[in-house]
Each structure stands twice: as structure tokens, then as C-alpha cells.
Design a protein around this motif. Structure first.
Motif: not given
Length: 187
Positions: A41-43, A58-62
Motif C-alpha cells: 500500500p505504501v509503494a 512506519k504508520l501502516v506497520r504500527k
């Protein structure tokens, strides 16, 4: 204590996802969160070279890890994560998010380092069709292997496996046996 978090780390193309798919079948209640479910999603929004990329990752992972660590409905799930984190600043920060989530949930975290020889790694990288966001450039892989060290937790809850001549199922079985040995909640 909650079931463990099993964190499988290694260079791109060593077989983390393939082994993890086999591993989750060995536990009565396990789920796999492949690192590309967090990366893709970030890519789709930012290129890796853009300054916003790491922040959104980091936001998605956290967000995902916070949800997993506080979920009542998945409290009895053994979580298997795949990742490719180096020991640099960004890699350490990413791993810290997994450690924090495990601590919040009350789960032991078990570190698995998968590796294989460079020649086999290049072969695996080129085998089959890899999704767009997965590394497929052998030159970049070899440079990464030369310049970056894979993050190691260290300690008795870490297992390193050379999968050069090992079928995925055997690697998964070795991980399963190790988890049974070091985590009383995984039985």
C-alpha cells in the motif's frame, strides 16, 4: 501469556514467505502477515526514494501491529511475520515496533533468520514471477548482501537457518520444533 510472535527475517528472495506459508499450517491457530502486505500500500503511494516513504511505512506497520497486539478476538493466534530488516537505523526502528507489539500483547517474540548462499539467493530471486514490489534485480540483491547485515535479536529465542539445500517444508518443521522448545505457549 499469549501465543508467540514468530518474526522471520532475511534477505529478499531467501524463501521467507514460502517457509512461512508452510509454518502456519503446522500450528492449530496461526496467521501469516507477510511484509509485502505492509509495503505494497505504501509503494502504491510513494517510491522508496521519496522522503515520505519510510514515515508512511512506519504508520501502516504500527497501525496493524497495534491492532493485533490489542485484539481480543485474535488473542489465541500465533502470528508469523516475514520481514527483511537490516541492522541499520530504519531496520532497528521497524523491529522495535514488532517488539513493542509483542510486549503489549504479552507474547514472546521468536526471531528466525533465514539465509542461503548468494548463488542460490539469485536463483530464487529469478524463479517464478515476483510481484512488482518484491525485489527482482540480482545486482541490487548482491549489493544489499555485501553492504547490509540482517537484523539479529540475539539470545536463546533466535534460530538461524541456512536454507540453501533445504526444502521449505523442512525449514518450517525446524522452526516449528524450535518454537515448541522455547515457547511454552505454543504447544
Amino acid at each position: 501469556m499469549a501465543p508467540p510472535f514468530i518474526y522471520i527475517n532475511g534477505y529478499p528472495g531467501v524463501g521467507k514467505y514460502t517457509v512461512a506459508k508452510q509454518l502456519v499450517q503446522m500450528f492449530p491457530n496461526a496467521k501469516l502477515l507477510d511484509n509485502h502486505l505492509l509495503i505494497d500500500p505504501v509503494a502504491a503511494v510513494y517510491e522508496r526514494s521519496m522522503p515520505e516513504y519510510q514515515g508512511l511505512r512506519k504508520l501502516v506497520r504500527k497501525s496493524i501491529l497495534d491492532s493485533i497486539s490489542t485484539s481480543v478476538s485474535s488473542r489465541d493466534v500465533t502470528w508469523v511475520f516475514t520481514d527483511s530488516q537490516s541492522s541499520d537505523k530504519d531496520g532497528q526502528a521497524a523491529v522495535a515496533d514488532y517488539i513493542h507489539a509483542a510486549e503489549t500483547r504479552g507474547s514472546p517474540i521468536i526471531s528466525i533468520i533465514l539465509g542461503c548462499c548468494a548463488e542460490e539467493n539469485v536463483l530464487r530471486l529469478g524463479a517464478g514471477s515476483r510481484p512488482k514490489t518484491k525485489l527482482s534485480d540480482a545486482e541490487i540483491l548482491l549489493k544489499t548482501r555485501e553492504t547490509e547485515d540482517i537484523y539479529h535479536f540475539g539470545g536463546k529465542a533466535e534460530l538461524e537457518i541456512n536454507t540453501t539445500k533445504m526444502p521449505a517444508y523442512h525449514a518450517a518443521q525446524a522452526i516449528f520444533d524450535f518454537v515448541q522448545k522455547v515457547s511454552p505457549t505454543s504447544k
